[in-house]
Scaffold this active site. Structure first.
Site, mmCIF file in Angstrom:
data_model
loop_
_atom_site.group_PDB
_atom_site.id
_atom_site.type_symbol
_atom_site.label_atom_id
_atom_site.label_comp_id
_atom_site.label_asym_id
_atom_site.label_seq_id
_atom_site.Cartn_x
_atom_site.Cartn_y
_atom_site.Cartn_z
ATOM 1 N N THR A 1 0.859 -1.356 0.110
ATOM 2 C CA THR A 1 0.044 0.039 -0.047
ATOM 3 C C THR A 1 0.871 1.158 0.186
ATOM 4 O O THR A 1 2.050 1.167 0.369
ATOM 5 C CB THR A 1 -1.104 0.000 1.322
ATOM 6 O OG1 THR A 1 -1.856 -0.922 1.204
ATOM 7 C CG2 THR A 1 -1.508 1.378 1.452
ATOM 8 N N ARG B 1 -13.046 -8.150 -2.464
ATOM 9 C CA ARG B 1 -12.857 -7.900 -1.038
ATOM 10 C C ARG B 1 -12.360 -6.285 -1.067
ATOM 11 O O ARG B 1 -11.490 -5.790 -2.078
ATOM 12 C CB ARG B 1 -11.778 -8.754 -0.864
ATOM 13 C CG ARG B 1 -11.175 -8.391 0.748
ATOM 14 C CD ARG B 1 -9.714 -7.476 0.418
ATOM 15 N NE ARG B 1 -9.032 -7.339 1.773
ATOM 16 C CZ ARG B 1 -8.146 -6.375 1.956
ATOM 17 N NH1 ARG B 1 -7.517 -5.911 1.112
ATOM 18 N NH2 ARG B 1 -7.422 -6.443 3.259
ATOM 19 N N VAL B 2 -12.718 -5.569 -0.353
ATOM 20 C CA VAL B 2 -12.262 -4.166 0.087
ATOM 21 C C VAL B 2 -11.553 -3.970 1.328
ATOM 22 O O VAL B 2 -12.180 -4.364 2.318
ATOM 23 C CB VAL B 2 -13.560 -3.248 0.261
ATOM 24 C CG1 VAL B 2 -13.054 -1.719 0.059
ATOM 25 C CG2 VAL B 2 -14.440 -3.113 -1.417
ATOM 26 N N GLY B 3 -10.355 -3.516 1.225
ATOM 27 C CA GLY B 3 -9.589 -3.296 2.314
ATOM 28 C C GLY B 3 -9.715 -2.039 3.242
ATOM 29 O O GLY B 3 -11.037 -1.388 2.851
ATOM 30 N N ASP B 4 -8.942 -1.524 4.060
ATOM 31 C CA ASP B 4 -9.165 -0.534 4.948
ATOM 32 C C ASP B 4 -8.669 0.954 4.042
ATOM 33 O O ASP B 4 -9.199 1.897 4.451
ATOM 34 C CB ASP B 4 -8.203 -0.499 6.029
ATOM 35 C CG ASP B 4 -6.797 -0.568 5.867
ATOM 36 O OD1 ASP B 4 -6.388 -1.673 5.160
ATOM 37 O OD2 ASP B 4 -5.857 0.262 6.400
ATOM 38 N N THR C 1 -1.126 1.153 6.651
ATOM 39 C CA THR C 1 -0.864 0.007 5.793
ATOM 40 C C THR C 1 -0.886 -1.284 6.491
ATOM 41 O O THR C 1 -0.503 -1.093 7.805
ATOM 42 C CB THR C 1 0.304 0.140 5.112
ATOM 43 O OG1 THR C 1 0.690 -1.112 4.550
ATOM 44 C CG2 THR C 1 1.472 0.719 5.894
ATOM 45 N N GLY C 2 -1.312 -2.094 5.992
ATOM 46 C CA GLY C 2 -1.457 -3.416 6.835
ATOM 47 C C GLY C 2 -2.428 -4.304 6.623
ATOM 48 O O GLY C 2 -3.211 -4.326 5.542
ATOM 49 N N GLY D 1 -5.883 -5.270 6.387
ATOM 50 C CA GLY D 1 -6.759 -4.547 6.525
ATOM 51 C C GLY D 1 -8.161 -4.744 7.216
ATOM 52 O O GLY D 1 -8.760 -3.649 7.919
HETATM 53 N N1 ASP Z 1 -3.907 -2.252 4.034
HETATM 54 C C1 ASP Z 1 -4.124 -2.980 2.711
HETATM 55 C C2 ASP Z 1 -5.359 -3.794 2.705
HETATM 56 O O1 ASP Z 1 -5.863 -4.311 3.529
HETATM 57 C C3 ASP Z 1 -2.760 -3.681 2.288
HETATM 58 C C4 ASP Z 1 -1.524 -3.301 3.185
HETATM 59 O O2 ASP Z 1 -1.258 -2.248 3.356
HETATM 60 O O3 ASP Z 1 -0.524 -4.179 3.231
HETATM 61 O O4 ASP Z 1 -5.956 -3.866 1.460
#
Ligand code: ASP
Length: 312
Positions: free
Chosen positions: A178, A206-209, A229-230, A232
């Site tokens: 991200t 799928r929708v992330g954060d 980031t991480g 989600g």
């Molecule tokens: N946060 C992002 C998601 O879940 C992915 C990421 O930052 O690694 O889509």
């Protein structure tokens, strides 16, 4: 230093290559790319431009760089397609724009910004989002333009791991990524932008954060601008951006405590990742609970820093 010295920070994701797999050449490439992408936004701030323009410019530069999981270099879904998410938010008015599941605009962050500036809505998804992008005067690319061999290898490795039922080896670079930027401009306004391909081998749809306002993206001049980031799902359930805002606003915590505690608490319940944040005084906080987080920042002292792991 003046009260209105511009401040900017960016991240290229918490999906850093494990130190054991990193080479000096690759590491140098990342540091160079992070500094160049930061400079794209910093130049705008130094010329008196807005925080919104600065975070947009830095995220556009990150999206164009295939080292990072956003725009060109985005990860693949289980059916080997790209579905990108992005969001922007302004701290002075809380105006925001978000888009999810798109593959077409060269710069998903500009699609999110177009939602904010050209519609009365905050968040577009699905077929309507695609049609909106086609009509919003955005530069469009073919799906192959976004694809890289490295991300395809990561998809294949993840699919094989699942097929064999092998336990995850904990290498975040295979799954995560991200990009995002946060800034304080000379006029005292904050803004945040985030853009991502999501997580490798995510379920289509799928929708992330990242595009969820209050989770992966947040800005309010009274508190802070945040881009996360991480993993989600955890960042959505913990409403990370808004949680930090609430701790600052209602509990009187400073940015450092609010942001660091939230990221530590996420780590304790399995939510790996991190975030970048800047407050209205120009304080910067870049906490993460993962092995690393690609990041760059320039505070009120005007010096550009880049880092990948805890201390370098
Ligand atoms: N946060 C992002 C998601 O879940 C992915 C990421 O930052 O690694 O889509």
């Amino acid at each position: 230093m003046t009260a209105n010295s511009p401040v900017i920070a960016l991240h290229g994701g918490a999906g850093t290559i494990l130190k054991s797999n990193m080479t000096p050449e690759k590491e140098a490439d990342f540091h160079q790319a992070l500094a160049a992408c930061l400079e794209a936004g910093l130049l705008i701030l130094r010329e008196g431009g807005s925080a919104l323009d600065a975070v947009t410019a830095s995220v556009m530069a990150l999206e164009d760089n295939p080292l990072f999981n956003a725009g060109r270099g985005a990860v693949f879904t289980t059916d080997a397609k790209h579905e990108m998410d992005a969001a922007v938010m302004k701290g002075d008015t809380r105006e925001s724009g978000a888009i999810s599941g798109i593959c077409g605009p060269r710069h998903p962050v500009l699609a999110a910004r177009a939602v904010m500036e050209q519609t009365e809505h905050v968040f577009l998804a699905g077929d309507g989002a695609k049609r909106f992008c086609e009509n919003a005067d955005l530069e469009m690319m073919e799906p192959e333009w976004f694809s890289t061999e490295q991300r395809l290898n990561a998809l294949n490795a993840e699919m094989e791991r699942r097929r064999l039922g092998v336990e995850d080896d904990g290498d975040p670079a295979r799954k995560h990524g991200t990009v995002g930027a946060v800034a304080l401009d000379q006029h005292g306004h904050l803004a945040a932008a985030t853009s991502t391909g999501g997580m490798t081998a995510k379920t289509p749809g799928r929708v992330g954060d990242s595009p969820v306002i209050g989770a992966g993206t947040w800005a309010d001049d009274k508190t802070a601008a945040i881009s996360a980031t991480g993993h989600g799902e955890f960042f959505i359930r913990w409403a990370v951006g808004h949680e930090i805002d609430a701790r600052m606003r209602w509990a009187g915590q400073d940015l450092q405590k609010a942001a660091t505690d939230v990221v530590t608490e996420l780590g304790e319940i399995g939510g790996s990742g991190g975030l970048i944040a800047v407050d209205a005084k120009g304080n910067i906080c870049l906490p993460f609970n993962s092995p690393g987080m690609y990041r760059a920042w320039c505070g009120t002292d005007g010096v550009i820093h880049t880092a990948i792991y805890k201390d370098s």
